[in-house]
Design an enzyme around this catalytic site. Structure first.
Site, PDB file in Angstrom:
ATOM      1  N   ARG A  67       0.853  -1.194   0.000  1.00 25.75           N
ATOM      2  CA  ARG A  67       0.000   0.000   0.000  1.00 25.75           C
ATOM      3  C   ARG A  67       0.891   1.247   0.000  1.00 25.75           C
ATOM      4  O   ARG A  67       0.601   2.247  -0.644  1.00 25.75           O
ATOM      5  CB  ARG A  67      -0.952   0.018   1.209  1.00 25.75           C
ATOM      6  CG  ARG A  67      -1.752   1.298   1.296  1.00 25.75           C
ATOM      7  CD  ARG A  67      -3.015   1.268   2.167  1.00 25.75           C
ATOM      8  NE  ARG A  67      -3.038   0.287   3.209  1.00 25.75           N
ATOM      9  CZ  ARG A  67      -2.440   0.384   4.394  1.00 25.75           C
ATOM     10  NH1 ARG A  67      -1.732   1.463   4.713  1.00 25.75           N
ATOM     11  NH2 ARG A  67      -2.529  -0.589   5.281  1.00 25.75           N
ATOM     12  N   TYR A 122     -15.232  17.757 -15.761  1.00 23.78           N
ATOM     13  CA  TYR A 122     -15.695  16.375 -15.815  1.00 23.78           C
ATOM     14  C   TYR A 122     -16.807  16.220 -14.765  1.00 23.78           C
ATOM     15  O   TYR A 122     -16.644  16.646 -13.616  1.00 23.78           O
ATOM     16  CB  TYR A 122     -14.512  15.448 -15.501  1.00 23.78           C
ATOM     17  CG  TYR A 122     -14.887  14.010 -15.467  1.00 23.78           C
ATOM     18  CD1 TYR A 122     -15.166  13.327 -16.655  1.00 23.78           C
ATOM     19  CD2 TYR A 122     -14.980  13.315 -14.269  1.00 23.78           C
ATOM     20  CE1 TYR A 122     -15.519  11.991 -16.626  1.00 23.78           C
ATOM     21  CE2 TYR A 122     -15.335  11.976 -14.235  1.00 23.78           C
ATOM     22  CZ  TYR A 122     -15.606  11.327 -15.414  1.00 23.78           C
ATOM     23  OH  TYR A 122     -15.971  10.010 -15.388  1.00 23.78           O
ATOM     24  N   ASP A 136      -6.158  19.410 -14.750  1.00 20.92           N
ATOM     25  CA  ASP A 136      -6.560  18.085 -15.222  1.00 20.92           C
ATOM     26  C   ASP A 136      -6.175  18.021 -16.699  1.00 20.92           C
ATOM     27  O   ASP A 136      -6.797  18.665 -17.542  1.00 20.92           O
ATOM     28  CB  ASP A 136      -8.074  17.908 -15.017  1.00 20.92           C
ATOM     29  CG  ASP A 136      -8.575  16.524 -15.443  1.00 20.92           C
ATOM     30  OD1 ASP A 136      -7.921  15.902 -16.303  1.00 20.92           O
ATOM     31  OD2 ASP A 136      -9.618  16.091 -14.922  1.00 20.92           O
ATOM     32  N   LYS A 170      -7.711   7.141 -19.710  1.00 25.15           N
ATOM     33  CA  LYS A 170      -7.968   7.643 -21.058  1.00 25.15           C
ATOM     34  C   LYS A 170      -6.714   7.517 -21.937  1.00 25.15           C
ATOM     35  O   LYS A 170      -6.271   6.420 -22.177  1.00 25.15           O
ATOM     36  CB  LYS A 170      -8.494   9.081 -20.963  1.00 25.15           C
ATOM     37  CG  LYS A 170      -9.535   9.286 -19.832  1.00 25.15           C
ATOM     38  CD  LYS A 170     -10.817   8.521 -20.047  1.00 25.15           C
ATOM     39  CE  LYS A 170     -11.734   8.505 -18.824  1.00 25.15           C
ATOM     40  NZ  LYS A 170     -12.056   9.775 -18.220  1.00 25.15           N
TER      41      LYS A 170
HETATM   42  C1  LIG Z   1     -12.539  10.237 -16.932  1.00 24.24           C
HETATM   43  C2  LIG Z   1     -12.131  11.545 -16.390  1.00 24.24           C
HETATM   44  C3  LIG Z   1     -11.959  11.724 -15.007  1.00 24.24           C
HETATM   45  C4  LIG Z   1     -12.264  10.646 -14.012  1.00 24.24           C
HETATM   46  O1  LIG Z   1     -11.377   9.560 -14.123  1.00 24.24           O
HETATM   47  P1  LIG Z   1     -11.751   8.042 -13.772  1.00 24.24           P
HETATM   48  O2  LIG Z   1     -10.505   7.328 -14.129  1.00 24.24           O
HETATM   49  O3  LIG Z   1     -12.935   7.664 -14.594  1.00 24.24           O
HETATM   50  O4  LIG Z   1     -12.063   7.991 -12.315  1.00 24.24           O
HETATM   51  C5  LIG Z   1     -11.517  12.973 -14.581  1.00 24.24           C
HETATM   52  N1  LIG Z   1     -11.284  13.983 -15.439  1.00 24.24           N
HETATM   53  C6  LIG Z   1     -11.447  13.828 -16.768  1.00 24.24           C
HETATM   54  C7  LIG Z   1     -11.184  14.984 -17.677  1.00 24.24           C
HETATM   55  C8  LIG Z   1     -11.883  12.617 -17.290  1.00 24.24           C
HETATM   56  O5  LIG Z   1     -12.065  12.485 -18.601  1.00 24.24           O
END
Ligand SMILES: *Cc1c(COP(=O)(O)O)cnc(C)c1O
Length: 384
Positions: A51, A103, A175, A200
């Site tokens: 962890r 998001y 982000d 992604k």
């Molecule tokens: C998908 C996404 C998230 C969240 O991520 P997860 O891996 O689904 O928890 C946050 N910000 C953006 C821009 C995203 O496309």
């Protein structure tokens, strides 16, 4: 030839990784071990319990930090777990300024979970940097932005917002999920922290979830490592290995995503049934000049308006190569309907404010042969 820092593609393949000293294996093994033997009290090889840290995870964390030009990386079980960890930097009474078009899951976390712990959030249109300045309070600890935004593809000037933040001693987190470090380097533009849903483009193959926080200062590394240890929302060794594998091809994938994205956006903008196309690479995008300045490519996220939900539904029902699904950034083309899928939770009024119409379709252009993607869209559009 003099040699400075290795290039991006070289870092994507090698940073954080060297052949296994025991066997010579060129890939970092999946260290499927929860614990590590110790020689005597207090003597170990740097690993005690997974962890806290795990060698596969360490390799990935160093790799991602190198790609973003940060000082540290910490990975979590999902993008949302990473954002949650980021917010543990704050205490009751602290205030966050963020993009009004984030998001959906991030907005939900802030408004439905973290407000219960006394954190306050103000949402502004960060495409106008002055709005961020006006929203700052003495209690503001963090400005969190997403650029480009989902699904309207609006941009925020990272450098301008970073300057405002630093003049007020506030951290800026970005982000960077939509562009990946290949096309956008927020830290070089002044950001303090970069966050990704690695689910992604970084993973790129739609086969695992994950999130990362890249820090620039020693206290970021300390805080994020401490959160990993305390809250436990870490990424498993297998998922870390998948991500290390995916990232090796990030440059070639992004290059192709971008080429296909430009072609699809251009084609869409020429179709009579398409009322509007939102893509920073198009010359008529209101922030095209900023896109050219702060990004080195435009990526493959495109939204377009077909005028009505009925028209959108006909298209989405008729596509065969493009898969109707949430998520983005994989090698395969994914297509979705924000109003009923990713942005259903924000309600009619929320969508109206952001300009998300019922006819809006979002496409994450994959790296298939672009003529096949276009042919699929063409036959589906004919049924609209
Ligand atoms: C998908 C996404 C998230 C969240 O991520 P997860 O891996 O689904 O928890 C946050 N910000 C953006 C821009 C995203 O496309």
């Amino acid at each position: 030839m003099s040699h400075s820092k290795p290039g991006f593609a070289t870092r994507a393949i090698h940073a954080g990784q060297s052949p296994d000293p025991v066997t010579g294996a060129v890939n970092v093994p999946i260290y499927a071990s929860s614990t590590y033997v110790q020689e005597e009290i207090g003597h170990h090889k740097g690993y005690e319990y997974s962890r806290v840290s795990n060698p596969t995870r360490t390799a990935l964390e160093q790799n991602l930090a190198a790609l973003e030009g940060g000082a540290s990386g910490h990975v979590f079980g999902s993008g949302m777990a990473a954002i949650t960890a980021l917010c543990t930097m704050m205490k009751t009474g602290d205030h966050v300024v963020c993009s009004d078009n984030m998001y959906g899951g991030t907005t939900r976390l802030f408004n439905q979970v973290l407000v219960n712990y006394g954190l306050e959030f103000t949402y502004v249109d960060t495409s106008v940097a002055e709005n961020v300045k006006r929203a700052l309070r003495p209690q503001t600890k963090l400005v969190h932005i997403e650029t480009p935004t989902n699904p309207m593809m609006g941009l925020t000037d990272i450098r301008a917002v970073a300057d405002i933040c630093h003049a007020h001693k506030v951290d800026l987190s970005v982000d960077n999920t939509f562009m990946s470090p290949y096309f956008q380097q927020p830290i070089a533009l002044g950001a303090d922290i970069v966050m990704h849903s690695t689910t992604k483009f970084l993973n790129g193959h739609s086969d695992g979830l994950g999130g990362v926080l890249i820090g620039t200062r020693p206290e970021h590394a300390e805080t994020f490592a401490f959160v990993q240890k305390c809250t436990g929302g870490i990424l498993s060794p297998f998922e870390c290995w998948l991500l290390l594998r995916g990232v090796k091809t990030l440059p070639v994938r992004m290059h192709q995503h971008d080429e296909n994205g430009r072609a699809v956006a251009t084609w869409l903008s020429q179709q009579k049934k398409v009322q509007k196309v939102f893509y920073p690479g198009l010359a008529d995008h209101p922030q095209h000049a900023l896109a050219c300045k702060q990004m080195t490519g435009f990526g493959s996220m495109i939204s377009f308006d077909l005028g009505s939900q009925d028209a959108a539904n006909r298209l989405l029902k008729s596509v065969t190569l493009c898969a109707l699904a949430e998520s983005l950034g994989g090698v395969e083309t994914l297509i979705s309907h924000p109003a009923t899928m990713t942005h259903a939770a924000i309600g009619v009024e929320g969508r109206r404010k952001l300009g998300i119409t019922d006819g809006l379709v979002r496409i994450s252009v994959g790296i298939e042969d672009v003529q096949d993607i276009l042919a699929d869209l063409e036959q589906a559009l004919a049924k609209v």
